[in-house]
Design a protein around this motif. Structure first.
Motif, mmCIF file in Angstrom:
data_model
loop_
_atom_site.group_PDB
_atom_site.id
_atom_site.type_symbol
_atom_site.label_atom_id
_atom_site.label_comp_id
_atom_site.label_asym_id
_atom_site.label_seq_id
_atom_site.Cartn_x
_atom_site.Cartn_y
_atom_site.Cartn_z
ATOM 1 N N VAL A 69 -7.969 -42.795 56.691
ATOM 2 C CA VAL A 69 -6.538 -43.145 56.716
ATOM 3 C C VAL A 69 -6.252 -44.002 57.951
ATOM 4 O O VAL A 69 -5.498 -44.982 57.887
ATOM 5 C CB VAL A 69 -5.660 -41.862 56.690
ATOM 6 N N GLU A 70 -6.882 -43.660 59.057
ATOM 7 C CA GLU A 70 -6.686 -44.431 60.292
ATOM 8 C C GLU A 70 -7.250 -45.850 60.135
ATOM 9 O O GLU A 70 -6.609 -46.828 60.556
ATOM 10 C CB GLU A 70 -7.348 -43.690 61.467
ATOM 11 N N HIS A 94 -7.475 -47.487 57.374
ATOM 12 C CA HIS A 94 -6.549 -48.166 56.460
ATOM 13 C C HIS A 94 -5.265 -48.564 57.184
ATOM 14 O O HIS A 94 -4.706 -49.634 56.937
ATOM 15 C CB HIS A 94 -6.245 -47.242 55.282
ATOM 16 N N ARG A 95 -4.821 -47.711 58.103
ATOM 17 C CA ARG A 95 -3.608 -48.018 58.875
ATOM 18 C C ARG A 95 -3.852 -49.226 59.790
ATOM 19 O O ARG A 95 -3.015 -50.116 59.904
ATOM 20 C CB ARG A 95 -3.207 -46.801 59.720
ATOM 21 N N LEU A 96 -5.017 -49.251 60.396
ATOM 22 C CA LEU A 96 -5.327 -50.336 61.341
ATOM 23 C C LEU A 96 -5.584 -51.657 60.628
ATOM 24 O O LEU A 96 -5.239 -52.725 61.134
ATOM 25 C CB LEU A 96 -6.557 -49.968 62.187
ATOM 26 N N TYR A 134 -9.273 -38.175 57.465
ATOM 27 C CA TYR A 134 -8.213 -38.629 58.380
ATOM 28 C C TYR A 134 -8.638 -39.942 59.042
ATOM 29 O O TYR A 134 -7.830 -40.824 59.311
ATOM 30 C CB TYR A 134 -7.936 -37.569 59.451
ATOM 31 N N PRO A 137 -5.526 -52.627 56.483
ATOM 32 C CA PRO A 137 -5.507 -52.267 55.058
ATOM 33 C C PRO A 137 -6.447 -53.127 54.207
ATOM 34 O O PRO A 137 -6.716 -52.786 53.054
ATOM 35 C CB PRO A 137 -4.053 -52.496 54.629
#
Ligand code: G3P
Ligand code: MG
Length: 243
Positions: free
Chosen positions: A150-151, A153-155, A147, A157
């Motif tokens: 993913v965070e 990558h969200r912040l 998780y 990429p």
């Protein structure tokens, strides 16, 4: 296959106290291509380099990293447990490591240790520092906490991430792609031929850990993108023999 890169696991931790500046300097001197290190947060949210959630094993202190302020943590001796010659080595901050690493050509694998103790916001704190020292193109962020990847990558990429895992997963490159990750950091025993071949076909880098025995280093040199080892000096010698 490109040259297999050598990452020093917690620095040159076979010969030096893990996750200390002296272990990172030794990795550079040994000819490693990169270093791997573990990041956690202090009580006052300073990212520091230490593997265990407590300071008990690798320092002369006791207790959870999360319960120390950085001012308190920096007084601990993180070298004497390994050998008296390293007495006085401190737990480094991530910032100190980045400042040291920026002028070198080393790659950096930052492992976010936020599985057992959760450190909400650690991703943003680490990304800010990577940006400050302008090393984004040399950094891979990994974690057993997916998780958290993913965070990241969200912040941002553009920052490379890699999935850490211990199990013999089926086609893990598909899983990694689904969460936007760019690499597989698997436990050595699950780096089986099917995984190495499938990941190569899917253009997904594989960097197994912890590759310490001579025969394992020989088997994986030229067979995967990188190895993560406690013994970079030995790995560099074996790689020269294998090319
Ligand atoms: O990142 C590779 C490896 O360090 C993962 O396991 O427990 O040594 O941090 P660990
Ligand atoms: Mg690690």
């Amino acid at each position: 296959m490109l040259k297999t890169l050598i990452f020093a696991h917690r620095g040159a931790s076979g010969t030096h106290p893990e996750n200390t500046m002296t272990a990172f300097q030794a990795a550079l001197d040994d000819g490693a291509d990169g270093i791997e290190l573990d990041v956690q947060l202090t009580k006052d949210r300073v990212p520091v380099i230490i593997h265990d959630e407590t300071v008990n094993r690798t320092t002369d202190g006791q207790g959870w990293v999360k319960d120390y302020t950085y001012e308190e943590l920096k007084k601990l001796d993180a070298g004497g447990w390994f050998h008296p010659a390293f007495h006085g080595a401190a737990i480094p901050t991530l910032e100190a490591v980045l400042e040291w690493l920026a002028p070198t050509s080393l790659l950096l694998n930052i492992e976010l240790k936020n599985g057992i103790v959760r450190y909400p916001g650690i991703e943003e704190i680490v990304l800010k520092l990577i940006k400050k020292y302008d090393v984004k193109n040399r950094v891979i962020i990994s974690s057993f906490n997916h998780y958290s990847l993913v965070e990241v990558h969200r912040l941002d990429p553009d920052v490379e991430t890699a999935v850490l895992f211990m199990e013999g997963l089926y086609e893990p490159w598909e899983y990694a792609k689904a969460l936007g990750a760019n690499g597989l950091h698997c436990f050595l025993p699950v780096a089986v031929p099917e995984l190495l071949a499938g990941a190569a076909k899917a253009m997904m880098p594989v960097r197994p850990f912890t590759v310490n025995e001579d025969q394992h280093i020989r088997a994986l040199i030229n067979g995967c993108d990188a190895i993560i080892t406690d013994w970079p000096e030995k790995a560099v010698i074996i790689r020269k023999q294998c090319t």
